[in-house]
Write a protein that holds these residues in place. Structure first.
Motif, PDB file in Angstrom:
ATOM      1  N   ALA A  56      45.992  29.586  35.423  1.00 12.78           N
ATOM      2  CA  ALA A  56      45.084  30.613  35.932  1.00 12.78           C
ATOM      3  C   ALA A  56      43.799  29.994  36.477  1.00 12.78           C
ATOM      4  O   ALA A  56      43.292  30.407  37.534  1.00 12.78           O
ATOM      5  CB  ALA A  56      44.767  31.610  34.824  1.00 12.78           C
ATOM      6  N   GLN A  57      43.259  29.000  35.771  1.00 20.81           N
ATOM      7  CA  GLN A  57      42.045  28.332  36.253  1.00 20.81           C
ATOM      8  C   GLN A  57      42.279  27.710  37.625  1.00 20.81           C
ATOM      9  O   GLN A  57      41.422  27.802  38.523  1.00 20.81           O
ATOM     10  CB  GLN A  57      41.611  27.265  35.252  1.00 20.81           C
ATOM     11  CG  GLN A  57      41.076  27.808  33.941  1.00 20.81           C
ATOM     12  CD  GLN A  57      40.975  26.744  32.865  1.00 20.81           C
ATOM     13  OE1 GLN A  57      41.126  25.551  33.142  1.00 20.81           O
ATOM     14  NE2 GLN A  57      40.744  27.155  31.633  1.00 20.81           N
ATOM     15  N   ASN A  58      43.416  27.081  37.815  1.00 22.20           N
ATOM     16  CA  ASN A  58      43.723  26.444  39.100  1.00 22.20           C
ATOM     17  C   ASN A  58      43.925  27.470  40.203  1.00 22.20           C
ATOM     18  O   ASN A  58      43.672  27.179  41.382  1.00 22.20           O
ATOM     19  CB  ASN A  58      44.982  25.579  38.963  1.00 22.20           C
ATOM     20  CG  ASN A  58      44.770  24.356  38.091  1.00 22.20           C
ATOM     21  OD1 ASN A  58      43.648  23.877  37.954  1.00 22.20           O
ATOM     22  ND2 ASN A  58      45.836  23.867  37.483  1.00 22.20           N
TER      23      ASN A  58
ATOM     24  N   PRO B 188      40.837  31.348  46.235  1.00 19.13           N
ATOM     25  CA  PRO B 188      40.635  32.728  46.691  1.00 19.13           C
ATOM     26  C   PRO B 188      39.198  33.214  46.524  1.00 19.13           C
ATOM     27  O   PRO B 188      38.691  33.961  47.378  1.00 19.13           O
ATOM     28  CB  PRO B 188      41.602  33.535  45.817  1.00 19.13           C
ATOM     29  CG  PRO B 188      42.667  32.554  45.446  1.00 19.13           C
ATOM     30  CD  PRO B 188      41.938  31.255  45.258  1.00 19.13           C
ATOM     31  N   VAL B 189      38.525  32.806  45.446  1.00 17.11           N
ATOM     32  CA  VAL B 189      37.141  33.229  45.253  1.00 17.11           C
ATOM     33  C   VAL B 189      36.237  32.588  46.300  1.00 17.11           C
ATOM     34  O   VAL B 189      35.391  33.262  46.908  1.00 17.11           O
ATOM     35  CB  VAL B 189      36.657  32.870  43.833  1.00 17.11           C
ATOM     36  CG1 VAL B 189      35.143  33.057  43.712  1.00 17.11           C
ATOM     37  CG2 VAL B 189      37.374  33.723  42.795  1.00 17.11           C
TER      38      VAL B 189
ATOM     39  N   TYR C 217      37.758  40.451  40.352  1.00 15.97           N
ATOM     40  CA  TYR C 217      38.886  40.329  39.422  1.00 15.97           C
ATOM     41  C   TYR C 217      38.647  39.189  38.425  1.00 15.97           C
ATOM     42  O   TYR C 217      38.931  39.325  37.229  1.00 15.97           O
ATOM     43  CB  TYR C 217      40.166  40.102  40.214  1.00 15.97           C
ATOM     44  CG  TYR C 217      41.406  39.886  39.386  1.00 15.97           C
ATOM     45  CD1 TYR C 217      41.731  40.734  38.335  1.00 15.97           C
ATOM     46  CD2 TYR C 217      42.277  38.836  39.681  1.00 15.97           C
ATOM     47  CE1 TYR C 217      42.878  40.538  37.583  1.00 15.97           C
ATOM     48  CE2 TYR C 217      43.428  38.631  38.929  1.00 15.97           C
ATOM     49  CZ  TYR C 217      43.726  39.486  37.886  1.00 15.97           C
ATOM     50  OH  TYR C 217      44.862  39.286  37.156  1.00 15.97           O
ATOM     51  N   VAL C 218      38.097  38.095  38.885  1.00 12.30           N
ATOM     52  CA  VAL C 218      37.850  36.960  37.997  1.00 12.30           C
ATOM     53  C   VAL C 218      36.736  37.297  37.001  1.00 12.30           C
ATOM     54  O   VAL C 218      36.766  36.847  35.843  1.00 12.30           O
ATOM     55  CB  VAL C 218      37.539  35.688  38.808  1.00 12.30           C
ATOM     56  CG1 VAL C 218      37.207  34.518  37.880  1.00 12.30           C
ATOM     57  CG2 VAL C 218      38.736  35.324  39.676  1.00 12.30           C
TER      58      VAL C 218
ATOM     59  N   ALA D 127      35.369  38.360  31.371  1.00  9.54           N
ATOM     60  CA  ALA D 127      34.897  39.282  30.341  1.00  9.54           C
ATOM     61  C   ALA D 127      35.963  39.505  29.282  1.00  9.54           C
ATOM     62  O   ALA D 127      35.676  39.513  28.074  1.00  9.54           O
ATOM     63  CB  ALA D 127      34.494  40.610  30.970  1.00  9.54           C
ATOM     64  N   ASP D 128      37.211  39.678  29.714  1.00  8.05           N
ATOM     65  CA  ASP D 128      38.284  39.923  28.771  1.00  8.05           C
ATOM     66  C   ASP D 128      38.507  38.711  27.861  1.00  8.05           C
ATOM     67  O   ASP D 128      38.718  38.847  26.657  1.00  8.05           O
ATOM     68  CB  ASP D 128      39.572  40.263  29.525  1.00  8.05           C
ATOM     69  CG  ASP D 128      40.335  41.404  28.864  1.00  8.05           C
ATOM     70  OD1 ASP D 128      39.679  42.343  28.387  1.00  8.05           O
ATOM     71  OD2 ASP D 128      41.577  41.355  28.833  1.00  8.05           O
TER      72      ASP D 128
END
Length: 305
Positions: free
Chosen positions: A87-89, A94-95, A113-114, A119-120
């Protein structure tokens, strides 16, 4: 701190907490009332597994039910670490280019979304830490970043049923953020044996009391002063409870508070009885408990006065 770094720090802390879960803690309760530890970890790992296809431009329909069910397998710590790295990669490019993702409620900025993911991870990382009795301190920089983002979204989350009622009264930034997410920062995990022991004492049921204690249990009473008396083994301990309930007029135990942390628990109680004059007397005290194999192995009692 940019959102990619927020996400990285929050997800790495979550992975660290997963690695600290003991084999006997996977079914332990968490601040998420309907989730035990394994369910909570599976939820977060599921979010990480979803991140990769969504950041690649896939839709929820494209992914379908391929990420339903158990994602942890026989090695939850490795499953969490692998999903976090992937997920980190996936989020950085995109950001940086200002991309979008297609979520259940429609198209959304990748950065937004990130933030949601960060937060989650932060809040569920705290959930996991307090559930397993680990260090629950949160990274102050991540707390500040998530709090700044969340302040304009709190009521949207609450209105959508994603979080519970706000818990107020905290000046510490981390506790205030937990309260905004509907968490009580003072939450501690319950333990079935502690609750059942309290219920058995309330009924004066010696058999039920001993059912929650180990065969080699130890009890230290509150008298005589100043050190009390020590009783070792189930037979000796049972005899003390039998005498207490048989020889005390209308005995009554009430549990006022119970706090469990790992294999230790502290229980505040009130014990009352009917005096010779017909009036009820009482004392308040504390038990310091040691837990072993799901039972109470040691009960050290202390009383006010």
């Amino acid at each position: 701190m940019d959102v990619v770094e927020l996400h990285r720090r929050a997800s790495e802390e979550f992975v660290r907490q997963v690695a600290a879960v003991r084999p006997d803690q996977w079914d332990a309760p968490t601040p998420c009332a309907d989730w035990d530890v394994r369910t909570l970890v599976n939820h977060v790992v599921g979010e990480e597994r979803w991140t990769v296809p969504l950041m690649e431009g896939k839709t929820i329909e494209d992914v379908g039910d391929s990420l339903d069910g158990d994602l942890l397998g026989d090695d939850p710590a490795e499953a969490a670490a692998h999903a976090a790295r992937a997920a980190q990669n996936a989020v950085t490019e995109p950001v940086l280019r200002g991309g979008t993702v297609r979520l259940s409620y429609g198209e959304e900025q990748a950065a937004e979304y990130v933030y949601q993911l960060a937060a989650d991870h932060l809040v569920h990382g705290w959930d996991l830490a307090v559930a397993i009795g680990a260090d629950a301190r949160m990274d102050p920089a991540v707390v500040d970043g998530v709090a700044s983002w969340f302040k304009d979204r709190e009521e949207i989350y609450r209105g959508g049923g994603a979080i519970g009622a706000r818990v107020d009264g905290f000046s510490d930034p981390a506790n205030a953020l937990l309260g905004a997410f509907g968490r009580d920062p003072s939450w501690t995990p319950g333990h079935p044996a502690v609750a059942l022991l309290g219920e058995a004492f309330a009924r004066g049921d010696v058999d039920a009391i001993m059912a929650q204690m180990t065969p080699d249990c130890v009890f230290e009473s509150t008298s005589p002063a100043p050190d009390g008396s020590r009783f070792e083994g189930a037979d000796a301990v049972r005899e003390q409870w039998r005498k207490l309930f048989d020889e005390t007029p209308e005995p009554s135990f009430e549990t006022e508070e119970a706090v469990v942390l790992g294999d230790r628990a502290v229980v505040r109680w009130k014990f009352s009885w009917r005096g010779p004059d017909g009036e009820r007397g009482h004392v308040r005290g504390v038990d310091v408990l040691r837990l072993h194999d799901g039972k109470v192995a040691e009960k050290l009692s202390y009383v006010k006065g």
